[in-house]
Design an enzyme around this catalytic site. Structure first.
Site, PDB file in Angstrom:
ATOM      1  N   GLY A  56     -24.342 -21.034  36.897  1.00 30.77           N
ATOM      2  CA  GLY A  56     -24.032 -19.992  37.867  1.00 30.77           C
ATOM      3  C   GLY A  56     -24.546 -20.266  39.267  1.00 30.77           C
ATOM      4  O   GLY A  56     -24.207 -19.542  40.200  1.00 30.77           O
ATOM      5  N   CYS A 290       4.268 -11.340  29.742  1.00 31.18           N
ATOM      6  CA  CYS A 290       3.025 -12.105  29.696  1.00 31.18           C
ATOM      7  C   CYS A 290       2.853 -12.903  30.985  1.00 31.18           C
ATOM      8  O   CYS A 290       3.785 -13.566  31.445  1.00 31.18           O
ATOM      9  CB  CYS A 290       3.064 -13.117  28.553  1.00 31.18           C
TER      10      CYS A 290
END
Lengths: 317, 375
Positions: A56, A290
């Site tokens: 991160g 989708c």
């Protein structure tokens, strides 16, 4: 729909021949495997290793100028170029689809400069470069997901200065983000961030997941695949190693929730997937399909059909 | 029945074919040659070299042509090519005092050693569109011998043309130029920049920054947003030799010459308790003949130095991170134009949210409020 190399396709890496008149000019240019030179790839790999070691955390790297514009995936392209080997199978999606123009252009770039096999099937790909989505099909430990990132800094719109945000990260001072989320609740009754929803990675750094819809956030948590994030213009790389805890920020009384669609996909009937809204006419007619084209086509081939299914995909294109 | 739109590849291919056709224009007209662009659109070529950070007039001309005259697109092409070139070292510092001067003006002294040399300039032309403005004719009467002043160091009968700032510096009236530490400078194309930055990084970033952007920022300092009281100490444009110290050989080798525009902006400084009143410098250096850019760069460079000179901050042009982080037009155009890429997914998420919030509000406040919100 697989992208066969087309000899007539314009070359993204060299000047087009019709622009080059007679005269002593460029010799025929040869580019390294996957465009970047090995020194540059080594530099990027070092940044990736550091990023994996500190989940991160945004690692600065000396992003190169690429033959596609900044903001169009130069960071993702550099990360992909650095991790790609000759045996890899590459899939490129934008908005979940393999056939959106920018995905086509990037896939063509690697077909040309790396000569690697490409696919549209999520299950067949070893490296998937994406913009704005995570595939519906769960990823495996044999896969790497490379995200294109426009603004890597989750605090950027709260504090525009790099000099300040660096300190906030160093001190794990994330009060600003919580205040922003709280203000959303105070004003609207719920959190009004729908994409690029901030996450906390491995209990330490708050990270921008790139502009994926928050629908996709849960897929990042404990994901078996390596997730790499490349921001070319901002010169940052960050990572989520496999099986890392990724938590979307929230409050005890306002837990994180994802979008739900009322209808299933009109083509394959899938529920619990992310859908694109398609406007059919100017009288309010619309349908939902989708966003992940591979997922949709696979389901159709397996015999799942939605309300507007009209035959094999592509048959009437 | 609905079938999702397909065929991105074919569409791209067709679009690029059409682009090639439009670039060529009417095929009955002769194709413009690179030599024509390099010779007759010199200033466009110069700008592409300056902001592309690559000195090669032929490649820049090719880029201008390939980009259909869109200079930012041409700069982008040059940058994308430049990134693939190996970098084998840093040249020796160029000496602009030893420049083959094609233009040199000072606004601070009426006359000075070396004199004022107007050179090829739009200054003092009447901007009258048409043949009388000298597009046709006139040019063949010009004697090329007056085109430049040879002041290469060591040339017979001429010494280096001293820079105005050197003349002022001799009396200590202006701050000295920072000494060359002999270190290889920071390279913004090979290392990520972190703020605050050093002088080399600041100057490099400005040197490849967008001309229009720097022009506006420089202009803003003149209009009171961070005023620096500038004077053009000197602008010079001409040819300088670039040399490289080859470790293997143990001596310097000349790599050739390139054209530069240098601007030394002399600005006011009232002094502090530690330092006596003294003029300060704002510095601009650009490839080719890019005078507007060199001047703008010098103004902005000086503005960014507010902290080291103990000045007050408050103007946009003084904000280092803001100024430098947004100066690159290739970065800027890429990110602005990426907004035309598909954003269906994120927009869908926002659409869903707005619908939900409207529904909630309508349920809370009744139909009148809903109509109001819809207006």
């Amino acid at each position: 729909m697989s992208a066969a190399p087309d000899p007539a396709a314009p070359d993204p890496a060299t000047p087009e021949s019709d622009a080059a008149p007679a005269g002593p000019l460029l010799p025929e240019l040869a580019y390294n495997f996957a465009y970047l030179d090995e020194q540059t790839k080594r530099m990027i790999r070092r940044a990736i290793l550091k990023a994996i070691a500190i989940p991160g955390y945004q690692v600065p790297f000396a992003a190169r100028e690429m033959p596609m514009p900044y903001g169009w995936g130069t960071g993702g392209v550099q990360v992909t170029a650095a991790v790609l080997g000759p045996d890899d199978v590459l899939k490129v999606i934008d908005q979940g689809a393999d056939d959106t123009t920018n995905a086509v252009a990037i896939r063509g770039f690697f077909e040309k400069t790396a000569g690697v096999a490409t696919t549209t099937r999520t299950s067949e790909a070893s490296v998937i470069q994406t913009r704005h989505r995570i595939p519906e099909q769960p990823l495996t430990e044999r896969q790497i997901l490379v995200y294109q990132v426009p603004i890597p800094e989750p605090l950027r719109f709260l504090e525009p200065r790099e000099t300040e945000t660096r300190q906030l990260h160093a001190l794990a001072e994330y009060g600003l983000v919580h205040v922003k989320l709280y203000e959303d609740i105070a004003r609207h009754g719920h959190i009004a961030t729908t994409y690029a929803y901030p996450v906390e990675v491995a209990g330490r750094y708050v990270m921008d997941p790139s502009p994926i819809p928050k629908f996709d956030n849960p897929k990042m948590d404990d994901c078996p695949a390596l997730q790499l994030f490349g921001a070319g213009r901002e010169k940052r790389i960050y990572a989520i190693p496999p099986h890392t805890r990724v938590r979307s920020l929230d409050f005890d009384d306002h837990p994180f929730r994802v979008q739900r669609f009322a209808e299933p996909c009109a083509m394959c009937g899938a529920r619990g997937v992310y859908l694109d809204e398609v406007i059919l006419d100017d009288r309010g007619g619309r349908m939902f399909v989708c966003s992940d084209t591979d997922h949709c086509e696979t389901r159709q081939a397996e015999g799942h059909h939605g309300g507007m299914w009209g035959g094999a995909p592509g048959a009437a294109a | 029945m609905y079938v999702a739109a397909k065929g991105g590849e074919k569409a791209i291919r067709n679009a690029h074919r059409l682009l090639a056709k439009r670039r060529r224009g009417n095929p009955n007209l002769p194709d413009i040659t690179l030599a024509q662009i390099a010779q007759q659109l010199t200033l466009a070529v110069d700008r592409v070299m300056a902001e592309g950070s690559l000195f090669d007039p032929e490649l820049a001309a090719l880029a201008v042509k390939q980009a259909r005259g869109d200079l930012i697109e041409a700069i982008f092409l040059i940058r994308a090519f430049r990134t693939t070139l190996p970098r084998f070292g840093a040249s020796r510092p160029v000496d602009t005092a030893a420049m083959l001067v094609r233009r040199r003006v000072s606004a601070t002294f009426k006359d000075l050693p070396g004199g004022q040399l107007l050179g090829p300039t739009f200054d003092y032309t009447h901007r009258l569109l048409g043949a009388s403005a000298g597009v046709e004719g006139q040019y063949d009467e010009v004697d090329d011998a007056t085109d430049h002043v040879a002041v290469l160091a060591g040339a017979a009968g001429a010494g280096p043309m001293p820079r105005v700032t050197d003349l002022l510096g001799a009396d200590g009236l202006i701050e000295p130029s920072p000494a060359d530490a002999g270190e290889e400078p920071f390279d913004i194309t090979r290392t990520p920049v972190t703020y605050p930055v050093d002088r080399a990084t600041r100057l490099q970033t400005l040197a490849r920054g967008d001309e229009g952007y720097l022009l506006a920022l420089g202009y803003s300092t003149q209009r009171g947003f961070g005023r620096t009281h500038p004077f053009v100490g000197e602008i010079r444009f001409g040819d300088v030799e670039v040399s490289f110290f080859a470790e293997e050989l143990g001596f310097e080798v000349s790599l050739g010459t390139l054209q530069l525009t240098e601007c030394q902006m002399v600005t006011q400084f009232t002094g502090t308790a530690q330092a006596p009143p003294q003029f300060t410098r704002g510095y601009g250096l650009v490839f080719g003949q890019c005078e507007r850019k060199a001047m703008s760069m010098a103004l902005v460079e000086r503005s960014l130095r507010w902290a080291e000179l103990g000045e007050e901050k408050g103007a946009p042009a003084q904000d280092e991170e803001f100024v430098l982080a947004h100066s690159d037009n290739v970065q800027a155009t890429g990110f602005v134009e990426h907004l035309k890429l598909p954003h269906y997914v994120d927009f869908q998420a926002e659409l869903d949210l707005v619908r939900r919030m409207r529904a909630e509000r309508a349920a809370e406040a009744g139909p009148e409020a809903f109509e109001e919100a819809a207006e």
